[in-house]
Design an enzyme around this catalytic site. Structure first.
Site, mmCIF file in Angstrom:
data_model
loop_
_atom_site.group_PDB
_atom_site.id
_atom_site.type_symbol
_atom_site.label_atom_id
_atom_site.label_comp_id
_atom_site.label_asym_id
_atom_site.label_seq_id
_atom_site.Cartn_x
_atom_site.Cartn_y
_atom_site.Cartn_z
ATOM 1 N N ASP A 1 0.602 -1.167 -0.086
ATOM 2 C CA ASP A 1 0.007 -0.080 0.028
ATOM 3 C C ASP A 1 1.012 1.188 0.038
ATOM 4 O O ASP A 1 1.969 1.295 -0.317
ATOM 5 C CB ASP A 1 -1.003 -0.174 1.165
ATOM 6 C CG ASP A 1 -2.305 0.591 1.147
ATOM 7 O OD1 ASP A 1 -2.212 1.719 0.955
ATOM 8 O OD2 ASP A 1 -3.437 0.180 0.673
ATOM 9 N N ASP A 2 0.256 2.346 0.410
ATOM 10 C CA ASP A 2 0.763 3.745 0.388
ATOM 11 C C ASP A 2 2.370 3.673 1.207
ATOM 12 O O ASP A 2 2.644 2.828 2.032
ATOM 13 C CB ASP A 2 -0.033 4.518 1.286
ATOM 14 C CG ASP A 2 0.328 5.969 0.992
ATOM 15 O OD1 ASP A 2 1.266 6.259 0.414
ATOM 16 O OD2 ASP A 2 -0.529 6.931 1.595
ATOM 17 N N LYS B 1 -3.945 -0.968 -6.699
ATOM 18 C CA LYS B 1 -5.082 -0.397 -5.878
ATOM 19 C C LYS B 1 -4.904 1.280 -6.138
ATOM 20 O O LYS B 1 -3.950 1.890 -5.990
ATOM 21 C CB LYS B 1 -4.772 -0.601 -4.512
ATOM 22 C CG LYS B 1 -5.871 0.309 -3.710
ATOM 23 C CD LYS B 1 -5.735 -0.149 -2.216
ATOM 24 C CE LYS B 1 -6.556 0.680 -1.085
ATOM 25 N NZ LYS B 1 -6.113 0.347 0.286
ATOM 26 N N ASP C 1 -6.045 4.761 -5.731
ATOM 27 C CA ASP C 1 -6.659 5.411 -4.587
ATOM 28 C C ASP C 1 -6.900 6.865 -4.983
ATOM 29 O O ASP C 1 -6.296 7.332 -5.889
ATOM 30 C CB ASP C 1 -5.610 5.429 -3.312
ATOM 31 C CG ASP C 1 -6.397 5.566 -2.024
ATOM 32 O OD1 ASP C 1 -7.705 6.035 -1.854
ATOM 33 O OD2 ASP C 1 -5.823 5.393 -0.937
ATOM 34 N N ASP D 1 -13.097 2.242 4.296
ATOM 35 C CA ASP D 1 -11.912 2.083 5.252
ATOM 36 C C ASP D 1 -12.140 1.421 6.442
ATOM 37 O O ASP D 1 -11.291 0.999 7.361
ATOM 38 C CB ASP D 1 -11.324 3.600 5.373
ATOM 39 C CG ASP D 1 -10.265 3.725 4.495
ATOM 40 O OD1 ASP D 1 -9.884 2.909 3.723
ATOM 41 O OD2 ASP D 1 -9.684 4.803 4.696
HETATM 42 C C1 DGJ Z 1 -6.930 5.472 2.015
HETATM 43 C C2 DGJ Z 1 -7.272 4.001 1.623
HETATM 44 O O1 DGJ Z 1 -8.644 3.806 1.682
HETATM 45 C C3 DGJ Z 1 -6.531 3.061 2.476
HETATM 46 O O2 DGJ Z 1 -6.920 1.886 2.195
HETATM 47 C C4 DGJ Z 1 -4.974 3.167 2.482
HETATM 48 O O3 DGJ Z 1 -4.746 2.989 1.115
HETATM 49 C C5 DGJ Z 1 -4.758 4.689 2.546
HETATM 50 N N1 DGJ Z 1 -5.510 5.703 1.698
HETATM 51 C C6 DGJ Z 1 -3.376 4.938 2.095
HETATM 52 O O4 DGJ Z 1 -2.770 6.265 2.314
#
Ligand code: DGJ
Length: 722
Positions: free
Chosen positions: A363-364, A473, A475, A545
């Protein structure tokens, strides 16, 4: 399917079970005559003239007034005083447009909407499109109304294409669809609302005189409202009542609602939000509205949802992963947040691979100077401190465990503290002289610009090319403020938010077409852009989330009003839950996530042996059952919004397997027994459940005895048709 009755000037748009009828009154006015259960007999167009009763309406057709007629695509400025489908400011300053019927065509199939997502048809589908050209002779403007009938799906799509053959003018509003309901009776409007971490909760309210509306001005469809509404008869249930669904295939600012006049006639509308919108058309230019998908059910909400599920799963989602099984993934976000190393990621992946997880998603935090959320967005190259060996090496290590590797991006955004922003400060949405407000320390890139779109395409493709990345993913973590574009002239600034969407769709089309084997999942701080527009490019969405099992019961239930479970990514996360601090049993977390696109979002190294065993078994079960959850028919039996239980049933495509998912919120001491009635079974057939045999008729008429005795208990009953 689509029939034109020339003598009476009537169009019949028939699906298997529904009819939608349009008439041409006095050779000019397009009137809406009927939408409901399939008709066997002709409609009498004179029904509209019976509306000749409003004393104060100006008469524009002899004794009649279009203010009193149910219209298909109305304009403002003449006789009709209701909210218009189309509104424009012409070069002479006038706002009056008069659209009259000019001609029509009926053709097999469905045209692609230029630059916009939409439903599509395949080879043998029974699909036809009616295109009606309306014309304003004074201003030389054509409006083409497109109606596509998906006969077997019981759905109709609508949109409008506006073509300017005359002088430059400005569109102020152009709805995708409006439907005038003669006499509403006692009706309700249902929509899906909430906020971050509680997206798409169900709101129902009585329809009264005046305008009841939901909308977004956020620059995204948003978590606050979803681009969907249903107009229902009062008290409509899952399997009773008239329900008219309106869903918009669009990811930006939208409006949807119904305006009711003093005669209890309502104009329902859905389209781009006219607020803050205007679009200039020079001579020869045209504008295409997004598509609205209209679904009628005379059998309540459940049937409407099943129609949307099937249509969106099979004729909106595209690509390899539309039908093929997707991944069971582990995502490191809640396990590590920004604090990870290659070693830590590999150790999480290793543990996950031992229990059967097949994909590790980073992820991030992997790029630029991204050590927290204040810096680095926009700089799409590896952070050397965290990934000294690069993405390629990490992907190889993950692949060596027998797993796919996936990666997070947030390509539409930039931190001011980034190389991208330092080099291109004018690439963000901004308005000269105004402060650009930060959300999560970031600004929005100006996707109405081609150079910005091309930068995004190049940088994302560049990363995807350098390592074996099989999942993305995508975002998006802020709404738009101080919207403006550095390259558009003053009179076109009202186009920015829509042009942004066109830019985003262009980018997504390019990238997804370039990587047909990559599974794309969309996300916007969870479910902040869970809409049909995004589903066209990415078949699944990070639903919220909020992965707390109890909250997810409601979020997923509400989402299922329109969207199939196959589109909802759902993960098992750690407890106490990071969003709501609640502790729920591991089993319930697995069970609640399982009907969606199943995965994990925690450090499995921190799980107990018992939890790992449950996780392993859940993956085995999921792999066996996912087709039923994702491709089967879904019946909502008990609403977690109305009861202490959530009960959802899935019936496989071959109707041989039935899964009943029951989850309890609170414990009720010494609870009364209750029967949960199943739906959609074969009443003639017996069904087996754990060695016991039940008749389909018994299960539907009486139900399955259920006793709710403990907090957060969670059950999966799997029936087999004998
Ligand atoms: C928001 C997303 O909904 C989370 O799952 C995650 O990826 C964060 N951003 C990362 O910054």
């Amino acid at each position: 399917m689509i029939k034109y009755d020339k003598d009476n000037k009537l169009f019949y748009l028939n699906t298997k079970s529904t009819s939608y009828v349009i008439g041409i009154f006095d050779n000019e006015v397009l009137v809406h005559l009927y939408w409901g259960d399939r008709l066997k007999n002709p409609v009498n167009i004179n029904i509209v003239t019976q509306m000749k009763r409003r004393p104060l309406s100006a008469r524009d057709y002899g004794d009649y007034s279009t203010n009193d007629f149910p219209l298909e695509y109305s304009t403002f400025g003449s006789v009709d005083m209701r909210l218009p489908a189309f509104d424009a400011v012409h070069s002479d300053g006038s706002r009056i447009t008069k659209l009259v019927y000019a001609e029509h065509t009926i053709a097999k199939g469905k045209p692609i909407l230029n630059g916009l997502p939409g439903t599509y048809c395949e080879g043998n589908d029974n699909v036809e499109t009616l295109t009606i050209r309306l014309h304003d002779s004074l201003k030389d403007i054509d409006v083409y109304l497109l109606y596509t009938v998906f006969e077997d799906f019981n759905a109709i799509t609508r949109s409008a294409r506006i073509v300017n053959n005359g002088e430059r003018f400005e569109i102020s509003a152009a709805m995708s669809a409006t439907v005038d309901f003669f006499c509403l009776g006692d009706s309700e409007i249902l929509h899906l609302d909430g906020h971050w971490c509680r997206e798409r909760h169900i709101t129902r309210r009585e329809i009264v005189n005046g305008n009841q509306n939901i909308s977004s001005r956020f620059g995204a469809s948003s978590a606050i409202h979803n681009p969907f509404m249903a107009i229902c008869s009062k008290g409509a249930t899952e399997n009773y009542g008239d329900v008219y669904g309106f869903s918009l295939v669009y990811s930006g600012n939208f409006t949807a609602g119904i305006e009711v006049d003093g005669y209890n006639c309502g104009r329902a509308y859905i389209g781009i939000n006219p607020f803050g919108f205007n679009f200039v058309l020079e001579t020869g230019e045209e504008f295409q509205t997004p598509e609205a998908v209209l679904v009628y059910s005379g059998n309540g909400l459940g049937e409407m949802s099943r129609i949307y599920h099937k249509l969106y799963r099979t004729r909106l989602c595209r690509g390899k992963y539309r039908d093929s099984e997707r991944f069971v993934l582990i995502n490191n976000w809640e396990a590590t947040y920004f604090d990870f190393s290659e070693e830590r990621l590999v150790s999480i992946a290793k543990k996950a691979s031992e229990i059967g997880v097949d994909t590790m998603v980073l992820d991030d935090g992997w790029f630029g100077s991204r050590n927290d959320d204040r810096a680095g967005l926009g700089d799409w190259y590896e952070n050397p401190d965290k990934l000294p060996n690069g993405l390629k090496s990490l992907a190889e290590k993950i692949n060596a465990l027998g797993m796919h590797f996936g990666l997070w991006f947030e390509p539409e955004m930039v931190n001011p503290d980034s190389e991208l922003y330092r080099n291109h400060p004018d690439w963000v949405l901004h308005t000269k002289g105004r402060d650009s407000h930060l959300t999560r320390w970031q600004l929005t890139l100006d996707l109405s610009r081609k150079d910005v779109c091309d930068y995004i395409i190049d940088s994302v493709c560049g990363v995807l090319e350098k390592a074996n990345i099989e999942y993305v993913k995508w975002d998006m973590n802020r709404y738009m403020t101080e919207v403006g574009s550095a390259i558009l002239p003053a009179d076109r600034q009202g186009e920015v938010m829509h042009r942004y969407m066109l830019g985003l769709y262009y980018v997504l089309e390019k990238i997804t077409a370039h990587f047909p084997n990559v599974l794309f999942e969309s996300c916007a701080s969870g479910g902040g852009r869970f809409d049909p527009g995004m589903l066209y490019y990415m078949p699944q969405v990070w639903t919220s989330d909020d992965s707390d099992a109890e909250e997810r019961l409601m979020i997923q239930y509400g989402t299922s009003i329109v969207y199939p479970y196959s589109s909802m990514a759902a993960h098992v996360s750690a407890c106490p839950n990071h969003q709501v601090d609640r502790t729920t049993p591991f089993k319930m977390r697995c069970n609640v996530a399982m009907p969606g696109q199943f995965g994990f979002e925690l450090d499995l190294n921190k799980c107990t042996e018992k939890e790992l065993e449950l996780a392993k078994q859940a993956i085995i079960d999921y792999k066996k059952l996912q087709d039923v959850f994702h491709k089967g028919s879904c019946y909502r039996l008990k609403s977690p919004f109305e009861t202490n239980l959530s009960a959802i049933e899935f019936i496989s495509e071959d109707e041989k397997t039935v899964i009943l998912c029951v989850d309890c919120k609170k414990a009720i001491p010494n609870a009364p027994e209750e029967f949960i009635k199943l739906e959609g079974l074969d009443k003639e057939s017996p069904y087996s459940l754990d060695g016991e045999i039940y008749g389909g008729d018994y299960l539907m008429n009486k139900g399955l005895l259920f006793i709710n005795n403990s907090e957060h208990s969670s059950y999966r009953f799997i029936f087999k048709k004998c």
